[in-house]
Design an enzyme around this catalytic site. Structure first.
Site, short mmCIF file in Angstrom:
data_model
loop_
_atom_site.label_atom_id
_atom_site.label_comp_id
_atom_site.label_asym_id
_atom_site.label_seq_id
_atom_site.Cartn_x
_atom_site.Cartn_y
_atom_site.Cartn_z
N ASP A 54 0.88 -1.17 0.00
CA ASP A 54 0.00 0.00 0.00
C ASP A 54 0.92 1.22 0.00
O ASP A 54 1.15 1.85 1.03
CB ASP A 54 -0.89 -0.05 1.25
C1 SPV Z 1 -6.89 2.15 4.21
O1 SPV Z 1 -7.68 1.32 4.71
O2 SPV Z 1 -6.39 2.01 3.10
C2 SPV Z 1 -6.54 3.36 4.96
C3 SPV Z 1 -6.59 3.38 6.42
O3 SPV Z 1 -6.13 4.31 4.31
S1 SPV Z 1 -5.00 3.03 7.03
O4 SPV Z 1 -4.64 1.68 6.64
O5 SPV Z 1 -5.09 3.16 8.48
O6 SPV Z 1 -4.05 4.00 6.49
MG MG Z 2 -5.54 3.88 2.37
#
Ligand code: SPV
Ligand code: MG
Length: 298
Positions: A54
């Protein structure tokens, strides 16, 4: 009523809007059937199902397709996590048009630099964009939206980046002034104290949003009494799916037959129901009837 209006109505009527994360059309449908108000198409979960970090690795197109598939399968609003907006204010202008046209109820953009990294990663890069450049994104988002109900959620990452409460509040006011409809105040603390400190200081009129992933012990009534209007359970479905598959595969690998795992899976009928497989029969009958009337079948 479209889903943007629906989301605004929910915010007006409910004490707190309960949003749950999903990673594809099926998980979004399950979120809906279990009674949540809306779906969070989160970048962490959608990246995870592509098995990539991510970290702004997937492109807007891939995130957009995932959120659009959820719109197709759900009646409840879909909120799309658009990371940093995939570029500058010009990109944000484009995505607002695209996402709104696709029936998505709103987008969330965060005030970090591109490429971003997940906010909960230990020692992750959480560099903030300048307030001015993020305000430009919010201004562009506002200009681009057709329906004023389309929600622009401005996500404040000042607490995540460690820069502090004053900066978090200053930015939140600036984003509200630029036209943000909701303010998401994010935290990676294990207690909700800094979220509560923020919400108690907040004198703006935009509703506040929280994502209690690290401070998961916080109670619903505490969120409500601290002025949080929307709670997002961002990644629990993805993590549960990962765990269920891991457990199942561990057992399957060494099993002589599949007896022992039957209770660990949903039945075919449960999936048929979810994917509306049973409707196929009645739809076929309906077409057959129409073909008969038209003289194709005697
Ligand atoms: C997501 O779920 O992609 C978010 C929340 O952005 S976090 O993982 O806390 O960044
Ligand atoms: Mg996110």
């Amino acid at each position: 009523m479209n889903q943007s209006d629906n989301l605004v109505n929910l915010l007006e009527k409910k004490e707190i809007v309960k949003v749950c994360g999903a990673y594809d059309a099926m998980s979004a449908k399950l979120v809906e059937t279990h009674g949540f108000d809306a779906v969070w198409a989160g970048s962490f979960a959608i990246s995870a199902i592509h098995n990539v970090p991510d970290a702004s690795i997937l492109t807007m197109t891939e995130f957009f397709d995932a959120a659009s598939n959820m719109v197709q399968s759900c009646q409840i609003p879909i909120i799309a996590d658009c990371d940093t907006g995939y570029g500058d204010a010009n990109n944000v202008r484009h995505i607002v048009k695209k996402y709104e046209n696709a029936g998505i109820a709103g987008i969330c953009i965060e005030d970090k630099t591109f490429p971003k990294q997940n906010s909960l990663l230990k020692n992750g890069n959480n560099q903030l964009l300048s307030e001015k450049d993020f305000v430009a994104k919010i201004l562009a988002a506002n200009e681009a939206k057709q329906n004023k109900s389309f929600s622009i959620i401005a996500r404040v990452e000042a607490l995540i980046s460690g820069i502090g409460m004053d900066e978090a509040l200053k930015r939140a006011y600036a984003y509200e002034k630029a036209g943000a409809d909701l303010i998401l105040i994010h935290s990676k603390k294990i207690s909700p104290e800094e979220i509560f400190e923020f919400s108690e200081s907040w004198k703006g009129s935009s509703p506040l949003v929280a994502i209690p992933t690290t401070y998961y012990s916080v109670k619903m009534d505490e969120l409500i009494s601290h002025n949080i209007k929307m709670v997002i359970y961002a990644n629990q479905t993805l993590r549960a799916a990962h765990k269920a598959l891991t457990n199942l595969l561990t057992k399957m690998k060494d099993a002589n037959n599949m007896d022992k795992i039957q209770n660990e899976m949903s039945s075919m009928d449960e999936i048929f129901k979810l994917q509306e497989m049973f409707d196929i029969k009645s739809q076929e009958k309906d077409i057959e009837e129409k073909l008969r009337k038209l003289g194709y079948i005697s």
